[in-house]
Write a protein that holds these residues in place. Sequence first.
Motif, short mmCIF file in Angstrom:
data_model
loop_
_atom_site.label_atom_id
_atom_site.label_comp_id
_atom_site.label_asym_id
_atom_site.label_seq_id
_atom_site.Cartn_x
_atom_site.Cartn_y
_atom_site.Cartn_z
N SER A 240 40.33 46.33 32.56
CA SER A 240 41.21 45.22 32.22
C SER A 240 41.08 44.08 33.22
CB SER A 240 42.66 45.70 32.15
OG SER A 240 42.83 46.63 31.11
N ALA A 241 40.89 44.43 34.50
CA ALA A 241 40.65 43.41 35.52
C ALA A 241 39.32 42.70 35.26
CB ALA A 241 40.67 44.03 36.91
N LEU B 197 34.68 42.46 42.64
CA LEU B 197 35.96 43.12 42.40
C LEU B 197 36.10 44.29 43.36
CD1 LEU B 197 38.57 43.33 40.77
CD2 LEU B 197 37.33 44.74 39.11
N CYS C 212 52.02 45.47 37.57
CA CYS C 212 50.78 44.75 37.91
C CYS C 212 49.57 45.68 37.81
CB CYS C 212 50.86 44.19 39.32
SG CYS C 212 52.08 42.88 39.54
N LEU C 213 48.40 45.08 37.63
CA LEU C 213 47.18 45.88 37.57
C LEU C 213 47.01 46.76 38.81
CD1 LEU C 213 44.47 43.50 36.05
CD2 LEU C 213 45.17 45.74 35.18
N GLU C 214 47.47 46.27 39.96
CA GLU C 214 47.32 47.04 41.20
C GLU C 214 48.11 48.34 41.17
OE1 GLU C 214 46.71 44.89 44.95
OE2 GLU C 214 48.49 45.94 45.69
N LEU D 202 38.88 38.71 34.39
CA LEU D 202 37.99 37.87 35.19
C LEU D 202 36.87 37.28 34.34
CD1 LEU D 202 37.87 40.19 38.30
CD2 LEU D 202 38.78 37.86 38.29
N ILE E 277 43.76 39.25 41.41
CA ILE E 277 43.85 39.82 40.07
C ILE E 277 44.76 41.05 40.05
CG2 ILE E 277 41.81 41.30 40.42
CD1 ILE E 277 42.69 39.44 37.16
N GLY E 278 44.91 41.71 41.18
CA GLY E 278 45.76 42.90 41.23
C GLY E 278 47.21 42.63 40.93
N LEU F 205 43.86 45.84 44.88
CA LEU F 205 42.88 45.35 43.90
C LEU F 205 42.81 43.84 44.02
CD1 LEU F 205 41.09 46.14 41.37
CD2 LEU F 205 43.09 45.52 39.99
N SER G 51 44.11 50.90 41.62
CA SER G 51 43.89 50.71 43.05
C SER G 51 43.87 52.07 43.71
CB SER G 51 45.01 49.85 43.66
OG SER G 51 46.25 50.55 43.63
#
Length: 305
Positions: free
Chosen positions: A231-232, A136, A182-184, A236, A163-164, A142, A188
């Motif tokens: 969370s990422a 990761l 988004c996670l990014e 995963l 995943i980002g 990300l 990030s």
Amino acid sequence: MRAALTGTRGVGLDIGGTKTHGVVLGEDGAILAQVRESTRPGADGVVATAERVFEALARESGGSLGCRVGVGVPGLVDSERGMLRHAVNLGVNGDDLPLRDLLAERLGVPVVVENDVNAAALAACALVEADDVVYLSVGTGLAAGLVVDGRLRRGEHGAAGEIGHLPVDPAGDPCGCGQVGCLETIASGRALARAWPTPDGPPAAALFAAAAAGDPAAIAVRDRFCWGVASAVRALGLTIDPERIVLGGGVAEVGEPLREQVVRQLRTLGEGSPFLASLGLADRLSMVPLHYPVAAVGAALVAAR
């Protein structure tokens, strides 16, 4: 067969938007030489920078480098055809760029091109001596590199591990991918710099130092950031269920404090779910050693494979 650095020898170039890092690996996996140069943008600039780093590596190694060269680059990579597209940070947009052939002609040796995070995942496998590994990368963006049963999983469109760009907050910030929350946008380097701007030095180091000193605002920003990374890891873990998960990327230069806080967030996520807690994601998490050029080493392993 478990991956290992031992018995390989190769040259790897990690071409990033700001710098290009080249390494020469010895037979035992030791780094015999390494060179960093600023990356010139655009197709011509990328090729010229790679040539400059390659020639400097040859000088550092005390002779010519006639072996195959592995090259890791951001963007969508067709490794079979050696094509690169949508590498915005390199100034390469639009149509496919035949990067492999351009570099092979300029360097005078065979070249293999791979996505930089995928390349780093191979080095992560070697570091933790496992064949089911998720790497990761918490850098400007990300993203994850996936190695399943010792083989890279690139996906049908080269998008495996993005995943980002998994949305997690419908009310969140717009993402560069065109989605929202988004996670990014949370976990990030770019997101962290927006949330904790600093005039000097890396924002991540400044944030973690301020949080460690007890600054309530810094603690809140740090905790949300590490929740995003956790969370990422959770996503995963639930989709890939790898043997090991390895954190790397520019933000990971914070070191052990980052891992500790992500572990804390993972354990908090598991408090209300015996199922999630039973997966032991926190126990599978490790980090790339500080200042280790994981993407460049991975690119050399790409060549060796």
